[in-house]
Design a protein around this motif. Structure first.
Motif, PDB file in Angstrom:
ATOM      1  N   ALA B  48     -15.409  62.955  56.009  1.00 24.02           N
ATOM      2  CA  ALA B  48     -15.607  63.500  54.660  1.00 24.02           C
ATOM      3  C   ALA B  48     -14.275  63.731  53.956  1.00 24.02           C
ATOM      4  O   ALA B  48     -14.111  63.372  52.782  1.00 24.02           O
ATOM      5  CB  ALA B  48     -16.393  64.817  54.748  1.00 24.02           C
ATOM      6  N   VAL B  49     -13.300  64.283  54.683  1.00 28.80           N
ATOM      7  CA  VAL B  49     -12.013  64.586  54.050  1.00 28.80           C
ATOM      8  C   VAL B  49     -11.275  63.294  53.691  1.00 28.80           C
ATOM      9  O   VAL B  49     -10.721  63.172  52.584  1.00 28.80           O
ATOM     10  CB  VAL B  49     -11.161  65.486  54.978  1.00 28.80           C
ATOM     11  CG1 VAL B  49      -9.724  65.555  54.463  1.00 28.80           C
ATOM     12  CG2 VAL B  49     -11.739  66.881  55.035  1.00 28.80           C
ATOM     13  N   SER B  50     -11.294  62.313  54.601  1.00 27.98           N
ATOM     14  CA  SER B  50     -10.592  61.071  54.260  1.00 27.98           C
ATOM     15  C   SER B  50     -11.240  60.418  53.063  1.00 27.98           C
ATOM     16  O   SER B  50     -10.542  59.883  52.189  1.00 27.98           O
ATOM     17  CB  SER B  50     -10.569  60.090  55.430  1.00 27.98           C
ATOM     18  OG  SER B  50     -10.804  60.706  56.635  1.00 27.98           O
ATOM     19  N   ALA B  51     -12.580  60.448  53.005  1.00 37.45           N
ATOM     20  CA  ALA B  51     -13.262  59.861  51.848  1.00 37.45           C
ATOM     21  C   ALA B  51     -12.815  60.529  50.567  1.00 37.45           C
ATOM     22  O   ALA B  51     -12.524  59.868  49.569  1.00 37.45           O
ATOM     23  CB  ALA B  51     -14.773  59.989  52.024  1.00 37.45           C
ATOM     24  N   GLU B  52     -12.723  61.854  50.608  1.00 40.81           N
ATOM     25  CA  GLU B  52     -12.336  62.580  49.410  1.00 40.81           C
ATOM     26  C   GLU B  52     -10.893  62.262  49.011  1.00 40.81           C
ATOM     27  O   GLU B  52     -10.591  62.041  47.836  1.00 40.81           O
ATOM     28  CB  GLU B  52     -12.519  64.086  49.635  1.00 40.81           C
ATOM     29  CG  GLU B  52     -12.151  64.969  48.463  1.00 40.81           C
ATOM     30  CD  GLU B  52     -13.005  64.707  47.233  1.00 40.81           C
ATOM     31  OE1 GLU B  52     -14.144  64.248  47.402  1.00 40.81           O
ATOM     32  OE2 GLU B  52     -12.519  64.957  46.116  1.00 40.81           O
ATOM     33  N   VAL B  53     -10.007  62.204  50.005  1.00 38.96           N
ATOM     34  CA  VAL B  53      -8.598  61.911  49.703  1.00 38.96           C
ATOM     35  C   VAL B  53      -8.471  60.509  49.108  1.00 38.96           C
ATOM     36  O   VAL B  53      -7.772  60.303  48.109  1.00 38.96           O
ATOM     37  CB  VAL B  53      -7.729  62.077  50.963  1.00 38.96           C
ATOM     38  CG1 VAL B  53      -6.348  61.476  50.749  1.00 38.96           C
ATOM     39  CG2 VAL B  53      -7.589  63.547  51.321  1.00 38.96           C
ATOM     40  N   ILE B  54      -9.199  59.550  49.697  1.00 38.63           N
ATOM     41  CA  ILE B  54      -9.165  58.189  49.160  1.00 38.63           C
ATOM     42  C   ILE B  54      -9.701  58.181  47.733  1.00 38.63           C
ATOM     43  O   ILE B  54      -9.119  57.586  46.832  1.00 38.63           O
ATOM     44  CB  ILE B  54      -9.994  57.242  50.051  1.00 38.63           C
ATOM     45  CG1 ILE B  54      -9.287  57.059  51.390  1.00 38.63           C
ATOM     46  CG2 ILE B  54     -10.211  55.895  49.374  1.00 38.63           C
ATOM     47  CD1 ILE B  54     -10.134  56.370  52.429  1.00 38.63           C
ATOM     48  N   PHE B  55     -10.804  58.906  47.519  1.00 37.45           N
ATOM     49  CA  PHE B  55     -11.431  58.961  46.199  1.00 37.45           C
ATOM     50  C   PHE B  55     -10.461  59.514  45.161  1.00 37.45           C
ATOM     51  O   PHE B  55     -10.281  58.934  44.082  1.00 37.45           O
ATOM     52  CB  PHE B  55     -12.685  59.841  46.285  1.00 37.45           C
ATOM     53  CG  PHE B  55     -13.458  59.914  45.010  1.00 37.45           C
ATOM     54  CD1 PHE B  55     -13.952  58.759  44.423  1.00 37.45           C
ATOM     55  CD2 PHE B  55     -13.689  61.133  44.399  1.00 37.45           C
ATOM     56  CE1 PHE B  55     -14.678  58.825  43.251  1.00 37.45           C
ATOM     57  CE2 PHE B  55     -14.408  61.198  43.227  1.00 37.45           C
ATOM     58  CZ  PHE B  55     -14.898  60.041  42.652  1.00 37.45           C
ATOM     59  N   VAL B  56      -9.824  60.639  45.501  1.00 34.34           N
ATOM     60  CA  VAL B  56      -8.886  61.266  44.555  1.00 34.34           C
ATOM     61  C   VAL B  56      -7.724  60.327  44.268  1.00 34.34           C
ATOM     62  O   VAL B  56      -7.307  60.155  43.122  1.00 34.34           O
ATOM     63  CB  VAL B  56      -8.387  62.615  45.120  1.00 34.34           C
ATOM     64  CG1 VAL B  56      -7.231  63.145  44.303  1.00 34.34           C
ATOM     65  CG2 VAL B  56      -9.511  63.627  45.124  1.00 34.34           C
ATOM     66  N   THR B  57      -7.210  59.681  45.314  1.00 32.43           N
ATOM     67  CA  THR B  57      -6.076  58.777  45.123  1.00 32.43           C
ATOM     68  C   THR B  57      -6.459  57.622  44.215  1.00 32.43           C
ATOM     69  O   THR B  57      -5.698  57.229  43.329  1.00 32.43           O
ATOM     70  CB  THR B  57      -5.613  58.228  46.485  1.00 32.43           C
ATOM     71  OG1 THR B  57      -5.634  59.299  47.421  1.00 32.43           O
ATOM     72  CG2 THR B  57      -4.221  57.671  46.398  1.00 32.43           C
ATOM     73  N   GLN B  58      -7.679  57.079  44.418  1.00 30.59           N
ATOM     74  CA  GLN B  58      -8.124  55.956  43.608  1.00 30.59           C
ATOM     75  C   GLN B  58      -8.329  56.366  42.152  1.00 30.59           C
ATOM     76  O   GLN B  58      -7.933  55.656  41.237  1.00 30.59           O
ATOM     77  CB  GLN B  58      -9.444  55.407  44.152  1.00 30.59           C
ATOM     78  CG  GLN B  58      -9.311  54.701  45.470  1.00 30.59           C
ATOM     79  CD  GLN B  58      -8.686  53.338  45.313  1.00 30.59           C
ATOM     80  OE1 GLN B  58      -8.897  52.693  44.290  1.00 30.59           O
ATOM     81  NE2 GLN B  58      -7.923  52.901  46.290  1.00 30.59           N
ATOM     82  N   ARG B  59      -8.959  57.537  41.979  1.00 31.57           N
ATOM     83  CA  ARG B  59      -9.301  57.965  40.640  1.00 31.57           C
ATOM     84  C   ARG B  59      -8.048  58.314  39.859  1.00 31.57           C
ATOM     85  O   ARG B  59      -7.977  58.105  38.656  1.00 31.57           O
ATOM     86  CB  ARG B  59     -10.228  59.179  40.720  1.00 31.57           C
ATOM     87  CG  ARG B  59     -10.920  59.498  39.423  1.00 31.57           C
ATOM     88  CD  ARG B  59     -11.758  60.731  39.583  1.00 31.57           C
ATOM     89  NE  ARG B  59     -11.005  61.798  40.235  1.00 31.57           N
ATOM     90  CZ  ARG B  59     -11.516  62.970  40.558  1.00 31.57           C
ATOM     91  NH1 ARG B  59     -12.782  63.208  40.346  1.00 31.57           N
ATOM     92  NH2 ARG B  59     -10.790  63.897  41.136  1.00 31.57           N
ATOM     93  N   ALA B  60      -7.067  58.844  40.556  1.00 34.00           N
ATOM     94  CA  ALA B  60      -5.866  59.315  39.879  1.00 34.00           C
ATOM     95  C   ALA B  60      -4.803  58.234  39.870  1.00 34.00           C
ATOM     96  O   ALA B  60      -3.623  58.510  39.993  1.00 34.00           O
ATOM     97  CB  ALA B  60      -5.350  60.578  40.550  1.00 34.00           C
ATOM     98  N   MET B  61      -5.238  56.973  39.724  1.00 37.12           N
ATOM     99  CA  MET B  61      -4.302  55.860  39.760  1.00 37.12           C
ATOM    100  C   MET B  61      -3.162  56.038  38.755  1.00 37.12           C
ATOM    101  O   MET B  61      -2.000  55.803  39.058  1.00 37.12           O
ATOM    102  CB  MET B  61      -5.021  54.547  39.439  1.00 37.12           C
ATOM    103  CG  MET B  61      -5.466  53.785  40.655  1.00 37.12           C
ATOM    104  SD  MET B  61      -4.171  53.627  41.873  1.00 37.12           S
ATOM    105  CE  MET B  61      -4.849  52.362  42.897  1.00 37.12           C
ATOM    106  N   SER B  62      -3.527  56.505  37.548  1.00 36.49           N
ATOM    107  CA  SER B  62      -2.508  56.657  36.513  1.00 36.49           C
ATOM    108  C   SER B  62      -1.524  57.769  36.876  1.00 36.49           C
ATOM    109  O   SER B  62      -0.328  57.642  36.653  1.00 36.49           O
ATOM    110  CB  SER B  62      -3.167  56.956  35.172  1.00 36.49           C
ATOM    111  OG  SER B  62      -4.112  57.983  35.341  1.00 36.49           O
ATOM    112  N   ALA B  63      -2.088  58.829  37.441  1.00 35.59           N
ATOM    113  CA  ALA B  63      -1.221  59.928  37.860  1.00 35.59           C
ATOM    114  C   ALA B  63      -1.407  60.125  39.354  1.00 35.59           C
ATOM    115  O   ALA B  63      -2.025  61.072  39.790  1.00 35.59           O
ATOM    116  CB  ALA B  63      -1.559  61.202  37.104  1.00 35.59           C
ATOM    117  N   SER B  64      -0.895  59.185  40.136  1.00 37.63           N
ATOM    118  CA  SER B  64      -1.212  59.199  41.564  1.00 37.63           C
ATOM    119  C   SER B  64      -0.450  60.303  42.278  1.00 37.63           C
ATOM    120  O   SER B  64      -0.555  60.455  43.484  1.00 37.63           O
ATOM    121  CB  SER B  64      -0.922  57.861  42.204  1.00 37.63           C
ATOM    122  OG  SER B  64       0.457  57.713  42.361  1.00 37.63           O
TER     123      SER B  64
END
Lengths: 41, 225
Positions: B48-64
């Motif tokens: 669950a945590v890795s999924a969330e971290v990946i999700f946040v990283t992907q979504r915040a591409m502009s401000a990674s």
């Protein structure tokens, strides 16, 4: 900044919590057949 | 892979994680399988945590920076927790568990606070809050109160167990009155914040509270808010 501290806290809680639980449960290991020991006597 | 697909995969990972939690908890019922259960539930947490971290990283591409800092926070906190959990003596376990409980409450309170600050950061506030604000606030108000009480209470408990402070009750003169005053203040502030989030009332600095619009107010969940 707040979120950073919060996530560091949460990380410590989660990782530490699981590890501590594992260590405590490790102590519940069956002793190698204490019944046979008693039977030998 | 586009953002929608990643969103689905993250949801799927959460379901898998939740299933592992349930199975793990069930295995904890018996001492014979408890260790397996704990590890299974830990695996669910990792997923669950890795999924969330990946999700946040992907979504915040502009401000990674957000993604990077969130995974950095996990590494710092997790590493610290791991080291404490590995090195602590079995006899001083209660202190550590109390400390972990404290940081858990602290994390919840801080997240609620940062959520609240994000919800007020919109430029046109308080005129145009999103409709979800009332719901968000009705969950973040109790979370911040309960979280802070957990944090401070568990810190005291931990300090008592470590012998840093004395075991007898700490009595502040008039403490009971102060407690009740705090409770009343917290409750009223929560109510005002939730109502303001729902667009029922507005408040401005240094001005009395007033109704945002005349009756009937739209329901907080309606999009008209």
């Amino acid at each position: 900044m707040l979120a950073f501290v919060a996530m560091a806290f949460a990380g410590a809680n989660v990782v530490g919590g699981y590890w501590v639980t594992d260590r405590m449960l490790q102590m519940f290991k069956r002793r190698p057949a204490p019944t046979t020991d008693k039977a030998a006597k | 892979m586009n953002a929608t697909n990643i969103g689905y995969l993250v949801q799927l990972a959460f379901i898998v994680g939740a299933a592992l939690f349930v199975i793990g908890l069930h295995l904890m019922n018996s001492p014979a399988t408890a260790r397996t259960g704990n590890r299974l539930s830990a695996a669910g947490m990792i997923i669950a945590v890795s999924a969330e971290v990946i999700f946040v990283t992907q979504r915040a591409m502009s401000a990674s920076a957000t993604g990077r800092s969130s995974s950095a926070a996990w590494r710092v906190g997790g590493g610290l927790g791991l080291r404490m959990a590995r090195t602590v003596a079995m006899t001083s376990m209660p202190q550590l568990v109390s400390l972990f409980n404290a940081v858990g409450g602290g994390a919840a309170a801080l997240l609620a606070l940062s959520d609240f600050m994000a919800s007020t950061a919109t430029a046109s506030w308080p005129a145009a809050l999103p409709a979800s604000t009332a719901g968000g606030r009705s969950s973040s108000s109790p979370t911040s109160s309960i979280g802070s009480v957990t944090f401070t209470g568990s810190l005291i408990a931990s300090a008592k167990l470590m012998g840093l402070i004395k075991g007898q009750p700490i009595l502040i003169p008039g403490g009971r009155i102060v407690s009740w005053f705090t409770v009343v203040c917290g409750l009223s502030v929560s109510i005002v914040l939730i109502l303001a989030g729902a667009g029922v009332v507005t408040y401005e600095h240094g001005r009395p509270l007033r109704a945002a619009r005349s009756w009937p107010w739209p329901a907080p969940w309606s999009s008209a808010c």
